[in-house]
Design a protein around this motif. Structure first.
Motif, PDB file in Angstrom:
ATOM      1  N   ALA A  90       0.820  -1.207   0.000  1.00  0.00           N
ATOM      2  CA  ALA A  90       0.000   0.000   0.000  1.00  0.00           C
ATOM      3  C   ALA A  90       0.859   1.263   0.000  1.00  0.00           C
ATOM      4  N   ARG A  91       2.031   1.217   0.623  1.00  0.00           N
ATOM      5  CA  ARG A  91       2.901   2.389   0.700  1.00  0.00           C
ATOM      6  C   ARG A  91       3.829   2.526  -0.500  1.00  0.00           C
ATOM      7  N   GLY A  92       3.772   1.595  -1.416  1.00  0.00           N
ATOM      8  CA  GLY A  92       4.605   1.666  -2.609  1.00  0.00           C
ATOM      9  C   GLY A  92       5.996   1.095  -2.433  1.00  0.00           C
ATOM     10  N   VAL A  93       6.297   0.532  -1.258  1.00  0.00           N
ATOM     11  CA  VAL A  93       7.634  -0.028  -1.020  1.00  0.00           C
ATOM     12  C   VAL A  93       7.875  -1.222  -1.930  1.00  0.00           C
ATOM     13  N   THR A  94       6.878  -2.075  -2.043  1.00  0.00           N
ATOM     14  CA  THR A  94       7.021  -3.260  -2.884  1.00  0.00           C
ATOM     15  C   THR A  94       7.243  -2.866  -4.339  1.00  0.00           C
ATOM     16  N   GLU A  95       6.554  -1.842  -4.788  1.00  0.00           N
ATOM     17  CA  GLU A  95       6.719  -1.396  -6.177  1.00  0.00           C
ATOM     18  C   GLU A  95       8.134  -0.881  -6.423  1.00  0.00           C
ATOM     19  N   ARG A  96       8.709  -0.209  -5.436  1.00  0.00           N
ATOM     20  CA  ARG A  96      10.089   0.266  -5.598  1.00  0.00           C
ATOM     21  C   ARG A  96      11.061  -0.911  -5.679  1.00  0.00           C
ATOM     22  N   PHE A  97      10.807  -1.940  -4.892  1.00  0.00           N
ATOM     23  CA  PHE A  97      11.647  -3.129  -4.974  1.00  0.00           C
ATOM     24  C   PHE A  97      11.557  -3.761  -6.364  1.00  0.00           C
ATOM     25  N   ARG A  98      10.372  -3.717  -6.954  1.00  0.00           N
ATOM     26  CA  ARG A  98      10.165  -4.374  -8.248  1.00  0.00           C
ATOM     27  C   ARG A  98      10.977  -3.733  -9.364  1.00  0.00           C
ATOM     28  N   VAL A  99      11.283  -2.446  -9.233  1.00  0.00           N
ATOM     29  CA  VAL A  99      12.034  -1.773 -10.296  1.00  0.00           C
ATOM     30  C   VAL A  99      13.519  -1.661  -9.964  1.00  0.00           C
ATOM     31  N   MET A 100      13.915  -2.261  -8.858  1.00  0.00           N
ATOM     32  CA  MET A 100      15.332  -2.270  -8.482  1.00  0.00           C
ATOM     33  C   MET A 100      15.998  -3.545  -8.987  1.00  0.00           C
ATOM     34  N   PRO A 101      17.304  -3.501  -9.216  1.00  0.00           N
ATOM     35  CA  PRO A 101      18.021  -4.693  -9.689  1.00  0.00           C
ATOM     36  C   PRO A 101      18.269  -5.688  -8.546  1.00  0.00           C
ATOM     37  N   VAL A 102      17.166  -6.183  -7.985  1.00  0.00           N
ATOM     38  CA  VAL A 102      17.236  -7.136  -6.884  1.00  0.00           C
ATOM     39  C   VAL A 102      16.404  -8.352  -7.280  1.00  0.00           C
ATOM     40  N   THR A 103      16.901  -9.528  -7.021  1.00  0.00           N
ATOM     41  CA  THR A 103      16.195 -10.735  -7.413  1.00  0.00           C
ATOM     42  C   THR A 103      14.927 -10.931  -6.591  1.00  0.00           C
ATOM     43  N   THR A 104      13.938 -11.528  -7.227  1.00  0.00           N
ATOM     44  CA  THR A 104      12.704 -11.875  -6.523  1.00  0.00           C
ATOM     45  C   THR A 104      12.995 -12.789  -5.344  1.00  0.00           C
ATOM     46  N   THR A 105      13.909 -13.717  -5.541  1.00  0.00           N
ATOM     47  CA  THR A 105      14.269 -14.653  -4.472  1.00  0.00           C
ATOM     48  C   THR A 105      14.756 -13.916  -3.238  1.00  0.00           C
ATOM     49  N   ALA A 106      15.615 -12.925  -3.430  1.00  0.00           N
ATOM     50  CA  ALA A 106      16.171 -12.187  -2.297  1.00  0.00           C
ATOM     51  C   ALA A 106      15.090 -11.405  -1.561  1.00  0.00           C
ATOM     52  N   ILE A 107      14.183 -10.777  -2.303  1.00  0.00           N
ATOM     53  CA  ILE A 107      13.128  -9.968  -1.683  1.00  0.00           C
ATOM     54  C   ILE A 107      12.220 -10.835  -0.823  1.00  0.00           C
TER      55      ILE A 107
END
Length: 269
Positions: free
Chosen positions: A94-111
């Motif tokens: 809801a706060r947009g934190v997850t969306e920021r993670f999605r556009v970062m060069p970080v693997t889904t596994t790590a998140i």
């Protein structure tokens, strides 16, 4: 449609990202100690309520009700993490934190693994608080240190599986308000088990459901490892509780880990 930056990271990078994101979750807990403490103390309240208010009406063969209750509450403590996981995931979404993670060069596994590992660590703290509570009210584990470590392993294995259920539901529900609906899932699963009473005291089909509940498998296995009293039952699920306590979390993880990853990737589409 929201675009993401694809990344094929070496194992070392993925491990570093996982550790970083695990640390992020732990730092957030430090900023809200009241909610963390209340979450840890709630199972203690349940022990006092069931052990002292209702315990006199509970008959346990060859033992005291408190010795029956504490292993069940250890298993329940692992389940309670599911609600907190759903709330945390929906809040970040809801706060947009997850969306920021999605556009970062970080693997889904790590998140996703970062969340899961942090919650398992919280489960270790919950285990310690519940063991301390049990010792204070007279419960004694009689199985020895090796059996106690095995019991901890089974409990954290269950907690690990529940984290993936929570992550999936959090991404599915998306908003903290909708996360309240998870209580409809958690409480029936918790009470429809052997955590508080023996399934043999329940009506036929309800007792059968409670016997095969994943929570019951772990609670029964922990009682066996701690050499605490259980109930006189000779069904397969009871006699092979340790086997079931290994199988059920594996099944839940195999189902909900891929679902959580797919739901995460589908956010914003």
């Amino acid at each position: 449609m929201t675009s993401t930056i694809p990344r094929t990271a070496p194992a070392a990078d993925s491990l570093r990202d996982t550790a970083t994101l695990t640390g992020r979750v732990l730092r957030h807990w430090k900023r809200r100690p009241v909610s963390i403490v209340l979450g840890l103390l709630f199972p203690v309240l349940m022990v006092l309520m069931f052990g002292y208010l209702f315990g006199g009406a509970m008959a346990v063969p060859d033992g005291d009700y408190m010795d029956f209750l504490i292993p069940g509450m250890l298993a329940m403590t692992m389940l309670f993490g599911l609600e907190a996981m759903v709330v945390n995931v929906t809040t970040d979404t809801a706060r947009g934190v997850t969306e920021r993670f999605r556009v970062m060069p970080v693997t889904t596994t790590a998140i996703l693994a970062g969340r899961s590992i942090a919650d398992v660590l919280n489960g270790v703290v919950g285990f310690a608080v519940m063991v301390a509570t049990g010792l204070l009210v007279g419960w004694r584990p009689e199985g020895g240190p090796v059996a106690a470590l095995a019991a901890l392993g089974l409990l954290l294995w269950l907690r690990f599986a529940f984290t993936w259920v929570g992550i999936y539901l959090g991404f599915l529900l998306k908003t903290p308000d909708a996360a309240v609906a998870v209580q409809v899932l958690v409480w029936p699963v918790g009470f429809l088990s052997s955590a508080f009473v023996a399934p043999g005291t329940m009506p036929g089909w309800i007792g059968a459901v409670a016997t095969w509940n994943p929570l019951s498998a772990t609670a029964t296995a922990v009682r066996e490892l701690f050499a605490n009293p259980t109930w006189n039952a000779h069904d397969w699920a009871t006699e092979h509780s340790i086997t079931l306590a290994l199988i059920w979390p594996a099944v839940l993880t195999l189902i909900f880990l891929p679902l959580a990853a797919r739901q995460y990737r589908a956010l914003g589409d």
